[in-house]
Structure formats: structure tokens, C-alpha cells
Design an enzyme around this catalytic site. Structure first.
Site, short mmCIF file in Angstrom:
data_model
loop_
_atom_site.label_atom_id
_atom_site.label_comp_id
_atom_site.label_asym_id
_atom_site.label_seq_id
_atom_site.Cartn_x
_atom_site.Cartn_y
_atom_site.Cartn_z
N ASP A 262 6.93 12.50 -1.76
CA ASP A 262 6.14 12.06 -0.60
C ASP A 262 5.99 10.54 -0.64
OD1 ASP A 262 4.25 13.11 1.65
OD2 ASP A 262 3.08 11.57 0.61
N ILE A 263 6.21 9.90 0.50
CA ILE A 263 6.08 8.44 0.58
C ILE A 263 4.59 8.09 0.55
CG2 ILE A 263 6.59 6.39 1.95
CD1 ILE A 263 8.90 7.97 3.22
N GLU A 305 6.97 12.65 6.19
CA GLU A 305 7.41 11.71 5.16
C GLU A 305 7.63 12.41 3.82
OE1 GLU A 305 2.87 11.67 4.99
OE2 GLU A 305 4.44 11.87 6.50
#
Length: 397
Positions: A262-263, A305
């Protein structure tokens, strides 16, 4: 029934124009690169039909000029088939190649006629050039084409067979006595060559449409299975592959690791730099991941994301090492991109490796999500793995 070469040339003209018109009308339904391929193929048929039309009606009308013109146009049309194959593969295309080939053949024929080579040597030159172009097309279809099917093999073998036919025609040209340029040659070799060219035109057109249909189906499959922004697998396809890999690993006692990435603080990146920049970040993360994993691994975008990575034949230790390498690569490689908007681009990664305690692929996804949340709560830009059970999956001896 023994047809004259002039009559066969007229039939090839009609079929060439009919095939070209049909394909160019039908090409509008297809995606851009397939449409470009079909149109290049149809333009080639128009040129080929025009060449046979000129060749068949050159009597009394400056044949010394019409012979080079007909042969130049014919070779340009045949070279368009090579261009169309490149279009179909979405490979770089050199649009001036057909014109260059046609001009070179036409000028060479003109020189042979005026310098004194005669019709026989024109026949040799054109036959050799035709064989060369056909062999290049056969190589492109049979060797370089990715995802070949039956139509591709038929097309390639057809081109190779016609190349042999034109080499036989070339041999006949070497042994041929000088003939008047006013009318077309009408010996057995010429009639056989023209008849086989007619057959090749019909079969080749059918197979080329089938090749385009195969490419279209592949494009539809790609659209159904991949994420439009990143080119990674979409959520549904990744879970389908995950189920397959999970069952295989359970059945044969193989290792399997799942990573979820996950960003970090992606909402603030969007708020600060805008959604177009956020899309660039997502694409860059996907590209970075693709560059780090193996060909047999699978990357999928499972959320805005968020990505997941399937790592077959990979245990916990190797999975941790890859996850850490991914985290570091994203931090380093996207530093310059983040600096453009004054943000920092990092990621958090959670992972889990298969054990006997896992009964469904969804268990792996749930536990890797739990590990991801641990990484987030620990300060982000970290890797966490779900605690391993006491009984790992046994490996075969």
C-alpha cells in the site's frame, strides 16, 4: 483447363480489389493497432490488384515503362503485408519501406530493360525480390510473432511456399530466351506461378482476417484481466490466479507467499499534488514492482493504491527479502518523482507464507492485510509478515 496469364492477372486484379475493399470497410470495428494492420493489408491488395491490371493491359502502351511500373507497384503492395504484420503485433513500423522497395524494384527493372538485360532478367529480379519479401513475412509470422495460432502458421507456411514458387520462376527466367515486352509471358511456369499467387491471395486474406480476430480476442482478454491504469492484473484476475496457485501449492506441498503493498499517505499525495500526479505515482509503483519480481510471479492492483503480489515457490524468508527489496526500490526510485510535487513516496508491505493452517486463499489475503496494518501502525515504510504457524507445509523430499 489451361488459362492464359493475362486472364489470371485480371482475376487477381478483381480479387485483390474486392479483398482490399472488404477488409478496409470491416477494419473500423477493431482497436487502433489492429485497424492499422488491416488497412495496411487492404492497401497492399489495392496495390497488388493495380499491378496485375497494368501488367495485363500493357500491349502497345509504352511497355518499357509499364513493366517497371507494374512490378514496382506489385512489390510495394507485397511489402505492405510485412507492414501489416508489424502493425498487428503493435511493433514499430517504418511507413516508407513499401515505397522504397517498390521504387528500388521499379528502377532496377527499368535499367535492365534499357541497358539490355531483357524480359528474362526482369523476371529473375522480380522473382528474387518477391521471394525475399515473402520469406521476411514468413519469418516475422512464424518466428517473431508472440502468441502464434493456427492461422499464423498457415500464413507463414503459405508465404514460404510461395517464395519457393517464385524461386522456381526465377530459375525459369534465367533459362528463358528474350521475349517481346508488349505482352505478358505465357509459359507453363508463368501460368502456374500466377495460379498459385491467385490461390495465395484468397487463402492469405482469409488467414489474415483470422489472425486479426485472434489479436482482437487477445486484446479483449487483456482488457478483461488487467487494470487500465497500470497494466497489472485486476482484482478479479489476481484472485483467480491466487486460487489456482493456492490449490497447486496445497496439493503438491509447494511454497507460496502473498504480499500486499500500500502506498503510504496516498490521500495526502492526491490532496497536495492532484489526482493526475497520484495516477503517475500509482503507475510508477507498479512499474517498479514489475521490475523487481520474476516472470512467474503475478502483480495485481486490488484497490486504489493497493497492490498484491503472488510469489509461487517462495517461502517466508525469500518473501521477506523480496518485500524489503521492493520497499527500498520504491523509496529510492520514486524519490525524484515525489520531489517534483514536494511529497515523499514510500510504501508499506504486509506478507504471509502458506502453512497447514490455511484452508483458503482468502486466508492468505486476510493475514497479509493484517500484516500490512501492522506495518502502517508501526510507522509506515516498513515490511511486516504475519506470524508463522507451528506446522509449515512439508516440502517434498
Amino acid at each position: 483447363m489451361d488459362f492464359e496469364t493475362t486472364f489470371i492477372a485480371q482475376v487477381i486484379t478483381v480479387i485483390g480489389f474486392a479483398v482490399g475493399l472488404s477488409i478496409v470497410v470491416a477494419s473500423g470495428r477493431y482497436p487502433r493497432h489492429i485497424r492499422g494492420s488491416l488497412r495496411a493489408y487492404s492497401y497492399g491488395k489495392f496495390l497488388l490488384g493495380s499491378a496485375f491490371l497494368i501488367a495485363g493491359y500493357r500491349g502497345g502502351q509504352a511497355p518499357e515503362l509499364l513493366i517497371p511500373l507494374a512490378n514496382g507497384i506489385g512489390l510495394a503492395g507485397l511489402s505492405m503485408n510485412y507492414t501489416s504484420v508489424r502493425h498487428l503485433q503493435n511493433r514499430p513500423v517504418w511507413p516508407f519501406v513499401p515505397a522504397a522497395v517498390g521504387a528500388a524494384v521499379g528502377l532496377s527493372c527499368l535499367l535492365l530493360l534499357f541497358v539490355g538485360g531483357g524480359i528474362g532478367w526482369v523476371r529473375v529480379l522480380v522473382s528474387f525480390a518477391t521471394s525475399a519479401v515473402l520469406l521476411v513475412i514468413a519469418f516475422e509470422v512464424l518466428v517473431r510473432y508472440q502468441g502464434r495460432g493456427i492461422p499464423h502458421y498457415v500464413t507463414g507456411l503459405l508465404c514460404a511456399s510461395l517464395a519457393v514458387v517464385y524461386l522456381v520462376r526465377m530459375s525459369a527466367g534465367m533459362a528463358q530466351e528474350d521475349a517481346p515486352a508488349t505482352y505478358m509471358l505465357d509459359d507453363r511456369v508463368e501460368r502456374a506461378t500466377f495460379l498459385l499467387s491467385l490461390l495465395g491471395t484468397v487463402i492469405g486474406a482469409i488467414n489474415y482476417v483470422l489472425m486479426a480476430s485472434d489479436e482482437f480476442n487477445r486484446e479483449l482478454s487483456k482488457l478483461a484481466h488487467t487494470d487500465g491504469l497500470t497494466g497489472a492484473l485486476n482484482r478479479r484476475r489476481l484472485f483467480e490466479m491466487g486460487e489456482v496457485e493456492f490449490r497447486r501449492a496445497r496439493r503438491y506441498g509447494r511454497e507460496l507467499t502473498v504480499l500486499v503493498l500500500d502506498i503510504d499517505r496516498f490521500k495526502s499525495i492526491n490532496d497536495h499534488a492532484g489526482h493526475p500526479f497520484g495516477d503517475r505515482v500509482i503507475r510508477a509503483v507498479a512499474d517498479c514492482c514489475t521490475g523487481q519480481i520474476r516472470h512467474e510471479d503475478a502483480l495485481g492492483r486490488i484497490g486504489g493504491e493497493e497492490f498484491a503480489i503472488l510469489l509461487p515457490e517462495t517461502g517466508a524468508e525469500a518473501g521477506r527479502m523480496l518485500a524489503e527489496r521492493l520497499r527500498g526500490a520504491i523509496e529510492r526510485q520514486l524519490a525524484q518523482l515525489g520531489a517534483e510535487a514536494g511529497v515523499t513516496v514510500t510504501c508499506s508491505i504486509g506478507g504471509v507464507s502458506l502453512t497447514r493452517e490455511h484452508s483458503e486463499f482468502s486466508d492468505l489475503m486476510a493475514q497479509s492485510d493484517t500484516a500490512l496494518y501492522d506495518a502502517k501502525h508501526a510507522g509506515r515504510n516498513q515490511v511486516r509478515f504475519f506470524p508463522e504457524a507451528a506446522h509449515p507445509v512439508p516440502m517434498p523430499a
